[in-house]
Design an enzyme around this catalytic site. Structure first.
Site, PDB file in Angstrom:
ATOM      1  N   CYS A  95      50.426  38.445  39.113  1.00 15.17           N
ATOM      2  CA  CYS A  95      49.622  38.162  37.926  1.00 15.17           C
ATOM      3  C   CYS A  95      48.363  39.018  37.960  1.00 15.17           C
ATOM      4  CB  CYS A  95      49.291  36.680  37.816  1.00 15.17           C
ATOM      5  SG  CYS A  95      47.753  36.181  38.586  1.00 15.17           S
ATOM      6  N   GLU A  96      48.037  39.528  36.803  1.00 16.66           N
ATOM      7  CA  GLU A  96      46.926  40.480  36.755  1.00 16.66           C
ATOM      8  C   GLU A  96      45.568  39.790  36.838  1.00 16.66           C
ATOM      9  OE1 GLU A  96      47.596  42.574  33.124  1.00 16.66           O
ATOM     10  OE2 GLU A  96      46.486  41.139  31.912  1.00 16.66           O
ATOM     11  N   HIS A  97      45.545  38.475  36.708  1.00 21.92           N
ATOM     12  CA  HIS A  97      44.265  37.766  36.769  1.00 21.92           C
ATOM     13  C   HIS A  97      43.841  37.454  38.195  1.00 21.92           C
ATOM     14  CE1 HIS A  97      45.706  36.455  32.609  1.00 21.92           C
ATOM     15  NE2 HIS A  97      44.813  37.399  32.448  1.00 21.92           N
ATOM     16  N   HIS A  98      44.818  37.247  39.076  1.00 25.47           N
ATOM     17  CA  HIS A  98      44.498  36.823  40.444  1.00 25.47           C
ATOM     18  C   HIS A  98      45.165  37.667  41.522  1.00 25.47           C
ATOM     19  CE1 HIS A  98      44.147  33.240  37.809  1.00 25.47           C
ATOM     20  NE2 HIS A  98      43.053  33.038  38.505  1.00 25.47           N
ATOM     21  N   GLN A 136      53.095  37.081  32.140  1.00 31.70           N
ATOM     22  CA  GLN A 136      54.520  36.859  31.868  1.00 31.70           C
ATOM     23  C   GLN A 136      54.892  37.155  30.417  1.00 31.70           C
ATOM     24  OE1 GLN A 136      56.196  33.226  33.572  1.00 31.70           O
ATOM     25  NE2 GLN A 136      57.588  33.063  31.842  1.00 31.70           N
ATOM     26  N   HIS A 164      54.158  30.237  38.872  1.00 31.27           N
ATOM     27  CA  HIS A 164      52.933  31.000  39.067  1.00 31.27           C
ATOM     28  C   HIS A 164      52.120  30.464  40.243  1.00 31.27           C
ATOM     29  CE1 HIS A 164      53.022  33.411  35.252  1.00 31.27           C
ATOM     30  NE2 HIS A 164      54.025  32.572  35.096  1.00 31.27           N
ATOM     31  N   CYS A 166      49.260  31.325  41.216  1.00 31.62           N
ATOM     32  CA  CYS A 166      47.828  31.119  40.972  1.00 31.62           C
ATOM     33  C   CYS A 166      47.578  29.719  40.425  1.00 31.62           C
ATOM     34  CB  CYS A 166      47.273  32.200  40.044  1.00 31.62           C
ATOM     35  SG  CYS A 166      48.052  32.279  38.425  1.00 31.62           S
TER      36      CYS A 166
HETATM   37 ZN    ZN Z   1      46.949  34.223  37.774  1.00 32.87          ZN
END
Ligand code: ZN
Length: 211
Positions: A95-98, A136, A164, A166
């Site tokens: 995931c690009e956020h975490h 996703q 996920h 995260c």
């Molecule tokens: Zn994430």
């Protein structure tokens, strides 16, 4: 319509390694180790920056993979206009956020209009987009868009089920850790019965996604 499993692997470590800035990744990982108060010189951590850099070369190889090379010569002209379904294609992404993993399975369907894709290419297309920093929803759409652009089929549908980390590891909103996304083009968008046929097929006999 049948359930097909694949074991081939798209990753070319040599190619991906060439394109990543490996020393910069190693340096960054070293700094993280220092920043969290670890001793990067202790045995277990000594080679960690190097290992992580190699790992990212693999997990993010999708940036350096040419879609045309993936598909190669595997587009065939056929007179077949029934729904083609490829189910339960495993994927692993970040995931690009975490920068934490999300993983699960992808189901793809299309209705050809004169052209079909070699079946082993579907997992390769999935890897092409999974091996990047992703969300996703975007990954789902990218898979559908590429198949649409390659084959110009009567319709294409992609459903992705993902878990996920995260969400799960950080202990927030655990009930949202499992996510289903879909992207539909052409007949799958326009025709309820077509869409239904696909969704029923992928729902049939599938065990719940779990780790
Ligand atoms: Zn994430």
């Amino acid at each position: 319509m049948e359930h097909i499993e694949f074991d081939d692997n798209l990753f070319d470590e040599r190619l991906a390694g060439e394109k990543n800035d490996t020393p910069a990744i190693q340096e960054a990982v070293l700094r993280i180790l220092q920043a969290v108060g670890e001793n990067p010189e202790r045995d277990g951590l000594k080679r960690t920056p190097e290992r992580v850099a190699r790992m990212y070369a693999e997990l993010l190889s999708g940036y350096h993979t040419d879609p045309n090379a993936v598909v190669n010569d595997a587009i065939f002209e056929v007179k077949y206009d029934e729904m083609v379904i490829v189910r339960d294609v495993e994927f692993y992404s970040l995931c690009e956020h975490h920068l934490l993993p999300f993983m699960g399975r992808v189901h793809v369907a299309y209705i050809p209009d004169g052209k079909v894709l070699g079946l082993s290419k579907i997992p390769r297309i999935v890897d092409l987009f999974a091996r990047r920093l992703q969300v996703q929803e975007r990954m789902t759409r990218q898979i559908a868009d590429l198949i649409r652009d390659l084959l110009h089929p009567q319709g294409v549908a992609v459903v992705v089920e993902g878990l996920h980390m995260c969400m799960m590891m950080r202990g927030v909103q655990k009930h949202n850790a499992r996510m289903t996304t879909s992207a539909m083009h052409g007949a799958f968008r326009a025709n309820l019965a077509t869409r239904q046929e696909f969704l029923e097929n992928i729902g049939r006999g599938a065990s719940p996604l779990q780790i």
